[in-house]
Motif scaffolding. Structure first.
Motif, PDB file in Angstrom:
ATOM      1  N   ASP A 286       0.810  -1.207   0.000  1.00 11.27           N
ATOM      2  CA  ASP A 286       0.000   0.000   0.000  1.00 11.27           C
ATOM      3  C   ASP A 286       0.851   1.268   0.000  1.00 11.27           C
ATOM      4  O   ASP A 286       0.334   2.351  -0.274  1.00 11.27           O
ATOM      5  CB  ASP A 286      -0.930   0.015   1.231  1.00 11.27           C
ATOM      6  N   THR A 287       2.116   1.165   0.330  1.00 13.21           N
ATOM      7  CA  THR A 287       3.006   2.322   0.313  1.00 13.21           C
ATOM      8  C   THR A 287       4.384   1.883  -0.164  1.00 13.21           C
ATOM      9  O   THR A 287       4.648   0.692  -0.311  1.00 13.21           O
ATOM     10  CB  THR A 287       3.111   2.959   1.716  1.00 13.21           C
ATOM     11  N   ALA A 288       5.253   2.854  -0.418  1.00 10.34           N
ATOM     12  CA  ALA A 288       6.597   2.558  -0.911  1.00 10.34           C
ATOM     13  C   ALA A 288       7.587   2.670   0.237  1.00 10.34           C
ATOM     14  O   ALA A 288       7.538   3.611   1.037  1.00 10.34           O
ATOM     15  CB  ALA A 288       6.976   3.516  -2.036  1.00 10.34           C
ATOM     16  N   LEU A 289       8.495   1.699   0.319  1.00  8.25           N
ATOM     17  CA  LEU A 289       9.486   1.697   1.383  1.00  8.25           C
ATOM     18  C   LEU A 289      10.378   2.924   1.314  1.00  8.25           C
ATOM     19  O   LEU A 289      10.765   3.483   2.343  1.00  8.25           O
ATOM     20  CB  LEU A 289      10.335   0.427   1.292  1.00  8.25           C
ATOM     21  N   SER A 290      10.707   3.375   0.099  1.00  3.69           N
ATOM     22  CA  SER A 290      11.581   4.540  -0.044  1.00  3.69           C
ATOM     23  C   SER A 290      10.966   5.790   0.560  1.00  3.69           C
ATOM     24  O   SER A 290      11.677   6.639   1.117  1.00  3.69           O
ATOM     25  CB  SER A 290      11.890   4.782  -1.526  1.00  3.69           C
ATOM     26  N   ILE A 291       9.643   5.928   0.484  1.00  3.57           N
ATOM     27  CA  ILE A 291       8.979   7.101   1.056  1.00  3.57           C
ATOM     28  C   ILE A 291       9.136   7.103   2.568  1.00  3.57           C
ATOM     29  O   ILE A 291       9.442   8.140   3.181  1.00  3.57           O
ATOM     30  CB  ILE A 291       7.491   7.123   0.653  1.00  3.57           C
ATOM     31  N   VAL A 292       8.933   5.959   3.206  1.00  3.94           N
ATOM     32  CA  VAL A 292       9.068   5.864   4.661  1.00  3.94           C
ATOM     33  C   VAL A 292      10.507   6.148   5.091  1.00  3.94           C
ATOM     34  O   VAL A 292      10.760   6.901   6.041  1.00  3.94           O
ATOM     35  CB  VAL A 292       8.619   4.471   5.145  1.00  3.94           C
ATOM     36  N   ILE A 293      11.478   5.544   4.373  1.00  2.00           N
ATOM     37  CA  ILE A 293      12.883   5.728   4.724  1.00  2.00           C
ATOM     38  C   ILE A 293      13.304   7.181   4.565  1.00  2.00           C
ATOM     39  O   ILE A 293      13.976   7.753   5.435  1.00  2.00           O
ATOM     40  CB  ILE A 293      13.758   4.801   3.864  1.00  2.00           C
ATOM     41  N   GLU A 294      12.915   7.805   3.465  1.00  2.00           N
ATOM     42  CA  GLU A 294      13.291   9.201   3.240  1.00  2.00           C
ATOM     43  C   GLU A 294      12.624  10.122   4.257  1.00  2.00           C
ATOM     44  O   GLU A 294      13.219  11.114   4.684  1.00  2.00           O
ATOM     45  CB  GLU A 294      12.904   9.616   1.820  1.00  2.00           C
ATOM     46  N   PHE A 295      11.395   9.791   4.671  1.00  2.45           N
ATOM     47  CA  PHE A 295      10.713  10.602   5.674  1.00  2.45           C
ATOM     48  C   PHE A 295      11.438  10.542   7.011  1.00  2.45           C
ATOM     49  O   PHE A 295      11.737  11.573   7.625  1.00  2.45           O
ATOM     50  CB  PHE A 295       9.271  10.114   5.826  1.00  2.45           C
ATOM     51  N   VAL A 296      11.770   9.334   7.454  1.00  4.27           N
ATOM     52  CA  VAL A 296      12.483   9.188   8.726  1.00  4.27           C
ATOM     53  C   VAL A 296      13.888   9.787   8.619  1.00  4.27           C
ATOM     54  O   VAL A 296      14.361  10.466   9.535  1.00  4.27           O
ATOM     55  CB  VAL A 296      12.553   7.699   9.132  1.00  4.27           C
ATOM     56  N   GLY A 297      14.566   9.546   7.501  1.00  2.00           N
ATOM     57  CA  GLY A 297      15.889  10.118   7.316  1.00  2.00           C
ATOM     58  C   GLY A 297      15.878  11.631   7.295  1.00  2.00           C
ATOM     59  O   GLY A 297      16.794  12.279   7.817  1.00  2.00           O
ATOM     60  N   GLY A 298      14.865  12.224   6.694  1.00  2.00           N
ATOM     61  CA  GLY A 298      14.748  13.675   6.700  1.00  2.00           C
ATOM     62  C   GLY A 298      14.566  14.231   8.099  1.00  2.00           C
ATOM     63  O   GLY A 298      15.133  15.289   8.440  1.00  2.00           O
ATOM     64  N   ILE A 299      13.796  13.530   8.936  1.00  2.00           N
ATOM     65  CA  ILE A 299      13.625  13.964  10.327  1.00  2.00           C
ATOM     66  C   ILE A 299      14.957  13.903  11.069  1.00  2.00           C
ATOM     67  O   ILE A 299      15.315  14.815  11.823  1.00  2.00           O
ATOM     68  CB  ILE A 299      12.561  13.086  11.019  1.00  2.00           C
ATOM     69  N   VAL A 300      15.724  12.823  10.842  1.00  2.00           N
ATOM     70  CA  VAL A 300      17.043  12.710  11.470  1.00  2.00           C
ATOM     71  C   VAL A 300      17.961  13.826  11.001  1.00  2.00           C
ATOM     72  O   VAL A 300      18.721  14.409  11.786  1.00  2.00           O
ATOM     73  CB  VAL A 300      17.658  11.333  11.157  1.00  2.00           C
ATOM     74  N   PHE A 301      17.909  14.167   9.726  1.00  2.00           N
ATOM     75  CA  PHE A 301      18.725  15.254   9.182  1.00  2.00           C
ATOM     76  C   PHE A 301      18.401  16.576   9.872  1.00  2.00           C
ATOM     77  O   PHE A 301      19.297  17.326  10.282  1.00  2.00           O
ATOM     78  CB  PHE A 301      18.496  15.350   7.678  1.00  2.00           C
ATOM     79  N   LEU A 302      17.114  16.883  10.020  1.00  2.00           N
ATOM     80  CA  LEU A 302      16.718  18.120  10.696  1.00  2.00           C
ATOM     81  C   LEU A 302      17.148  18.106  12.162  1.00  2.00           C
ATOM     82  O   LEU A 302      17.589  19.135  12.707  1.00  2.00           O
ATOM     83  CB  LEU A 302      15.202  18.305  10.591  1.00  2.00           C
ATOM     84  N   PHE A 303      17.039  16.946  12.797  1.00  2.00           N
ATOM     85  CA  PHE A 303      17.449  16.835  14.199  1.00  2.00           C
ATOM     86  C   PHE A 303      18.940  17.115  14.356  1.00  2.00           C
ATOM     87  O   PHE A 303      19.360  17.819  15.281  1.00  2.00           O
ATOM     88  CB  PHE A 303      17.106  15.443  14.727  1.00  2.00           C
ATOM     89  N   LEU A 304      19.754  16.577  13.450  1.00  2.00           N
ATOM     90  CA  LEU A 304      21.199  16.798  13.531  1.00  2.00           C
ATOM     91  C   LEU A 304      21.543  18.274  13.322  1.00  2.00           C
ATOM     92  O   LEU A 304      22.426  18.817  14.005  1.00  2.00           O
ATOM     93  CB  LEU A 304      21.916  15.938  12.494  1.00  2.00           C
ATOM     94  N   ILE A 305      20.862  18.922  12.405  1.00  2.00           N
ATOM     95  CA  ILE A 305      21.131  20.347  12.169  1.00  2.00           C
ATOM     96  C   ILE A 305      20.723  21.178  13.383  1.00  2.00           C
ATOM     97  O   ILE A 305      21.471  22.066  13.823  1.00  2.00           O
ATOM     98  CB  ILE A 305      20.380  20.830  10.913  1.00  2.00           C
ATOM     99  N   LEU A 306      19.550  20.896  13.928  1.00  2.00           N
ATOM    100  CA  LEU A 306      19.070  21.660  15.090  1.00  2.00           C
ATOM    101  C   LEU A 306      19.981  21.422  16.303  1.00  2.00           C
ATOM    102  O   LEU A 306      20.254  22.359  17.067  1.00  2.00           O
ATOM    103  CB  LEU A 306      17.628  21.281  15.411  1.00  2.00           C
ATOM    104  N   ARG A 307      20.456  20.206  16.485  1.00  2.00           N
ATOM    105  CA  ARG A 307      21.347  19.924  17.603  1.00  2.00           C
ATOM    106  C   ARG A 307      22.678  20.633  17.448  1.00  2.00           C
ATOM    107  O   ARG A 307      23.223  21.161  18.414  1.00  2.00           O
ATOM    108  CB  ARG A 307      21.569  18.411  17.733  1.00  2.00           C
ATOM    109  N   ARG A 308      23.186  20.688  16.229  1.00  2.00           N
ATOM    110  CA  ARG A 308      24.453  21.392  15.995  1.00  2.00           C
ATOM    111  C   ARG A 308      24.274  22.890  16.228  1.00  2.00           C
ATOM    112  O   ARG A 308      25.149  23.552  16.803  1.00  2.00           O
ATOM    113  CB  ARG A 308      24.952  21.130  14.580  1.00  2.00           C
ATOM    114  N   ASN A 309      23.147  23.452  15.788  1.00  2.00           N
ATOM    115  CA  ASN A 309      22.912  24.888  16.019  1.00  2.00           C
ATOM    116  C   ASN A 309      22.742  25.198  17.495  1.00  2.00           C
ATOM    117  O   ASN A 309      23.140  26.265  17.968  1.00  2.00           O
ATOM    118  CB  ASN A 309      21.668  25.335  15.259  1.00  2.00           C
ATOM    119  N   ALA A 310      22.160  24.229  18.235  1.00  2.00           N
ATOM    120  CA  ALA A 310      21.967  24.460  19.671  1.00  2.00           C
ATOM    121  C   ALA A 310      23.287  24.535  20.412  1.00  2.00           C
ATOM    122  O   ALA A 310      23.438  25.201  21.429  1.00  2.00           O
ATOM    123  CB  ALA A 310      21.084  23.357  20.252  1.00  2.00           C
ATOM    124  N   ARG A 311      24.302  23.835  19.883  1.00  7.73           N
ATOM    125  CA  ARG A 311      25.605  23.859  20.513  1.00  7.73           C
ATOM    126  C   ARG A 311      26.329  25.201  20.268  1.00  7.73           C
ATOM    127  O   ARG A 311      27.200  25.586  20.997  1.00  7.73           O
ATOM    128  CB  ARG A 311      26.471  22.709  19.983  1.00  7.73           C
TER     129      ARG A 311
END
Length: 311
Positions: A286-311
Motif C-alpha cells: 500500500d506504500t513505498a518503502l523509499s517514502i518511509v525511509i526518506e521521511f524518517v531520514g529527513g527527520i534525522v537530518f533536521l534533528f542533527l542540524i538543530l542539535r548542531r545549532n543548539a551547541r
C-alpha cells in the motif's frame, strides 16, 4: 554488545523475510525471495559504507554522498533518455547497457571532479563539496526543464524510474554489481587504520604519517563506486545513508571504522529487509518503502542540524 544485538536483529529480519507467509513450493520461494534478499543486502551495504566513508573524508556527520550530485546526475540521465528516445526506449532498454552506462557516467563525473578540484589541500576538499552541490543543482534544473516539455504520458512513465524502488531490483545485474562492490570493499578494508587516523583531521593525519591526498582520493573513488552501483540498481536515496550512519554512531559510541562500518551495514540491512518484509506481508504494497525511509531520514537530518545549532 551493540554489534551482537544488531546481528541478531539482522538474522531475525532475514529469516522472517524468507519464511513469513510462504505458500507453495519451497524451492521456488527460497530462490525468488533469496535473490531479492541478495539485492537488498547489496544496496544496504553500498549505501551504508559509502556514507560512513564520505563523512570520514569530509569530517562531517551531516553530509552524504548525494550532496555531490550523484542523484541529480541519475535523474538527468533518465530524463534525457526519455527526451531523446522516448519512454518506450527507457522501458525496453536492456538492463546491462543501462546499468553499465549509468555506473560509467557517474564514475566519469566523480573522476572529473576529483581530478580538477581536489588538490590535496583542505580547502580543495571543501571546494570539491561546494562544486558538487552547485553541479547537482544544475543537473536538477536541466532535468526539470526537460521534463516540462515532455508529453504527460511519457512524464508519468519517467516519474516511476526517478524514485527509489526496492521491490524491482533487476536480479540479472546482481553479479556485476556484487563484483564492483567486492572490489571496492577489498581496497577499503586495507585502509581502515588510515581512516581512523583521518577522523582526527588533516593536520593530525599528516603528522601521524598518513598519505592524506592518496588516502582521501582512494576513499572518494570507493564512495563513487558504491554510490553508482546502489543508485543504478534502485534509484536515488537521499537520507537513507544519513539515517543508518547516525544510528550506528549513536549505538556503537565510537568512531573506529572496524565497529562503525559493520554497525551501519547491519542497521541498513535491518531497515531494508525488515521494512520490505513489513511492506509486502502486512501492508500489501500500500506504500513505498523509499517514502518511509526518506521521511524518517529527513527527520534525522533536521534533528542533527538543530542539535548542531543548539551547541
Amino acid at each position: 554488545m551493540a554489534l551482537i544485538g544488531l546481528g541478531i536483529g539482522t538474522a531475525v529480519a532475514i529469516v522472517l523475510f524468507m519464511t513469513l507467509g510462504a505458500r507453495g513450493s519451497w524451492s521456488f520461494i527460497l530462490w525468488f525471495r533469496g535473490v531479492k534478499l541478495i539485492g537488498l543486502i547489496l544496496v544496504a551495504y553500498a549505501v551504508a559504507v559509502s556514507t560512513v566513508l564520505f563523512q570520514t573524508v569530509t569530517n562531517n556527520r551531516i553530509l552524504t554522498p548525494s550532496i555531490m550530485g550523484f542523484d541529480a546526475l541519475y535523474i538527468l540521465i533518465q530524463t534525457m533518455v526519455v527526451v531523446l528516445f522516448g519512454s518506450a526506449t527507457l522501458a525496453t532498454l536492456p538492463p546491462w547497457p543501462a546499468f553499465l552506462g549509468q555506473v560509467a557516467a557517474m564514475m566519469l563525473f566523480s573522476g572529473l571532479l576529483f581530478r580538477l578540484l581536489f588538490t590535496g589541500a583542505e580547502r580543495g576538499l571543501y571546494l570539491l563539496v561546494l562544486v558538487g552541490i552547485v553541479i547537482g543543482t544544475f543537473f536538477r534544473s536541466v532535468a526539470e526543464f526537460a521534463q516540462r516539455v515532455l508529453d504527460p504520458n511519457e512524464f508519468a512513465m519517467l516519474q516511476d524510474s526517478l524514485f527509489a524502488s526496492f521491490n524491482s531490483i533487476d536480479t540479472r545485474l546482481l553479479g556485476t554489481a556484487g563484483a564492483l562492490v567486492l572490489a571496492a570493499s577489498a581496497i577499503g578494508f586495507r585502509m581502515l587504520p588510515a581512516l581512523d587516523v583521518l577522523m582526527l583531521g588533516r593536520p593530525m593525519a599528516i603528522g601521524l604519517g598518513v598519505p592524506y591526498r592518496r588516502t582521501v582520493t582512494v576513499a572518494l573513488v570507493i564512495v563513487a563506486v558504491l554510490v553508482s552501483v546502489s543508485t543504478a540498481l534502485v534509484g536515488p536515496v537521499t537520507f537513507f545513508g544519513l539515517l543508518v550512519a547516525s544510528l550506528a554512531h549513536a549505538l556503537v559510541g565510537t568512531s573506529r571504522h572496524r565497529l562503525i562500518l559493520p554497525a551501519a551495514v547491519l542497521i541498513a540491512v535491518i531497515a531494508l529487509v525488515g521494512g520490505q518484509m513489513i511492506l509486502e506481508r502486512l501492508f500489501a504494497f500500500d506504500t513505498a518503502l523509499s517514502i518511509v525511509i526518506e521521511f524518517v531520514g529527513g527527520i534525522v537530518f533536521l534533528f542533527l542540524i538543530l542539535r548542531r545549532n543548539a551547541r
